[in-house]
Scaffold this motif. Structure first.
Motif, PDB file in Angstrom:
ATOM      1  N   UNK A  21       0.834  -1.190   0.000  1.00 58.21           N
ATOM      2  CA  UNK A  21       0.000   0.000   0.000  1.00 58.21           C
ATOM      3  C   UNK A  21       0.873   1.245   0.000  1.00 58.21           C
ATOM      4  N   UNK A  22       0.488   2.197  -0.798  1.00 59.65           N
ATOM      5  CA  UNK A  22       1.199   3.473  -0.821  1.00 59.65           C
ATOM      6  C   UNK A  22       0.541   4.504   0.084  1.00 59.65           C
ATOM      7  N   UNK A  23      -0.502   4.075   0.806  1.00 62.93           N
ATOM      8  CA  UNK A  23      -1.212   5.000   1.692  1.00 62.93           C
ATOM      9  C   UNK A  23      -0.302   5.391   2.852  1.00 62.93           C
ATOM     10  N   UNK A  24      -0.349   6.658   3.240  1.00 68.35           N
ATOM     11  CA  UNK A  24       0.490   7.083   4.355  1.00 68.35           C
ATOM     12  C   UNK A  24       0.041   6.409   5.653  1.00 68.35           C
ATOM     13  N   UNK A  25       1.006   6.068   6.475  1.00 71.18           N
ATOM     14  CA  UNK A  25       0.691   5.463   7.757  1.00 71.18           C
ATOM     15  C   UNK A  25       0.531   6.561   8.791  1.00 71.18           C
ATOM     16  N   UNK A  26      -0.545   6.477   9.544  1.00 70.19           N
ATOM     17  CA  UNK A  26      -0.795   7.462  10.586  1.00 70.19           C
ATOM     18  C   UNK A  26      -0.119   7.009  11.866  1.00 70.19           C
ATOM     19  N   UNK A  30      -0.040  13.294  20.356  1.00 68.80           N
ATOM     20  CA  UNK A  30      -0.741  13.729  21.576  1.00 68.80           C
ATOM     21  C   UNK A  30      -2.231  14.036  21.376  1.00 68.80           C
ATOM     22  N   UNK A  31      -2.653  14.296  20.148  1.00 70.16           N
ATOM     23  CA  UNK A  31      -4.062  14.588  19.890  1.00 70.16           C
ATOM     24  C   UNK A  31      -4.865  13.336  19.519  1.00 70.16           C
ATOM     25  N   UNK A  32      -4.201  12.202  19.383  1.00 71.75           N
ATOM     26  CA  UNK A  32      -4.869  10.966  18.975  1.00 71.75           C
ATOM     27  C   UNK A  32      -5.933  10.541  19.977  1.00 71.75           C
ATOM     28  N   UNK A  33      -6.966   9.898  19.458  1.00 72.16           N
ATOM     29  CA  UNK A  33      -8.033   9.281  20.234  1.00 72.16           C
ATOM     30  C   UNK A  33      -8.821  10.267  21.105  1.00 72.16           C
ATOM     31  N   UNK A 149      -6.963   8.279  15.060  1.00 64.90           N
ATOM     32  CA  UNK A 149      -5.532   8.371  15.381  1.00 64.90           C
ATOM     33  C   UNK A 149      -4.985   9.766  15.070  1.00 64.90           C
ATOM     34  N   UNK A 150      -5.560  10.427  14.067  1.00 62.44           N
ATOM     35  CA  UNK A 150      -5.121  11.778  13.705  1.00 62.44           C
ATOM     36  C   UNK A 150      -5.647  12.845  14.657  1.00 62.44           C
ATOM     37  N   UNK A 151      -6.559  12.471  15.550  1.00 63.95           N
ATOM     38  CA  UNK A 151      -7.078  13.430  16.528  1.00 63.95           C
ATOM     39  C   UNK A 151      -8.445  13.975  16.183  1.00 63.95           C
ATOM     40  N   UNK A 152      -9.204  13.260  15.335  1.00 65.68           N
ATOM     41  CA  UNK A 152     -10.561  13.689  14.970  1.00 65.68           C
ATOM     42  C   UNK A 152     -11.551  12.636  15.430  1.00 65.68           C
ATOM     43  N   UNK A 153     -12.759  13.074  15.782  1.00 72.16           N
ATOM     44  CA  UNK A 153     -13.834  12.118  16.008  1.00 72.16           C
ATOM     45  C   UNK A 153     -14.172  11.570  14.623  1.00 72.16           C
ATOM     46  N   UNK A 154     -14.183  10.254  14.456  1.00 73.80           N
ATOM     47  CA  UNK A 154     -14.412   9.683  13.120  1.00 73.80           C
ATOM     48  C   UNK A 154     -15.746  10.134  12.503  1.00 73.80           C
ATOM     49  N   UNK A 155     -15.734  10.237  11.188  1.00 72.65           N
ATOM     50  CA  UNK A 155     -16.963  10.586  10.475  1.00 72.65           C
ATOM     51  C   UNK A 155     -17.755   9.314  10.225  1.00 72.65           C
ATOM     52  N   UNK A 156     -19.039   9.474   9.991  1.00 70.57           N
ATOM     53  CA  UNK A 156     -19.893   8.304   9.778  1.00 70.57           C
ATOM     54  C   UNK A 156     -19.905   7.886   8.323  1.00 70.57           C
TER      55      UNK A 156
END
Length: 157
Positions: A21-26, A30-33, A149-156
């Motif tokens: 996979x060429x997708x960037x790994x997250x 400190x902002x995760x979760x 992991x990036x520090x956002x509440x996941x979107x639906x």
């Protein structure tokens, strides 16, 4: 024989390339979760009906769900709890563990067996569980994991 060998080599090479996979790994930062439920009151939960929530809770009780996955009674405040069903198996956590959950807040619709214990207006279908104490992250793979992991509440979506 050569044709067969060439076909096997081609299939092997294609499988290797498709598996990469060429997708960037997250990476965790400190902002995760993050969480978006902080008080744990019924009024706060009402604002998130049908949406994705992330919150901390302590496991008070464990039942078996319809799908043979854990169904946790999580204490989320001094006077409130949420029943949370995991979409995956988890044999690592037990009563007393503090966990962070991410999932969909939905109205409770217990079946006959669940009516014995499912006593709240809402429940959570969790696609992620984080246990800081035991360094355990269980989560369905995909965009939502990356967002959390990036520090956002996941979107639906």
């Amino acid at each position: 024989m050569r044709i067969l060998l060439s076909i096997l080599l081609l299939i092997s090479t294609a499988s290797t390339l498709l598996g990469q996979s060429n997708a960037p790994t997250t990476k965790v930062n400190p902002k995760s979760f993050p969480t978006n439920i902080h008080i744990g009151s019924v009024e706060e939960l009402n604002k998130f009906d049908g949406k994705i929530i992330a919150f901390d809770g302590m496991i008070e009780k464990i039942e078996n769900s319809r799908n043979n996955t854990p169904f946790y009674k999580l204490k989320i405040s001094a006077d409130n709890h949420l029943w949370t069903v995991l979409v995956f198996k988890n044999e690592s956590n037990e009563v007393g563990d503090k966990v962070r959950i991410v999932g969909y807040l939905i109205p409770s619709e217990p079946n006959e067996v669940e009516k014995q214990y499912l006593d709240t207006k809402y429940m959570v279908i969790a696609f992620g569980l984080l246990d800081f104490e035991n360094s355990n992250l269980l989560m369905a793979e995909g965009k939502q994991k990356q967002e959390w992991m990036e520090g956002k509440i996941p979107s639906s979506k």
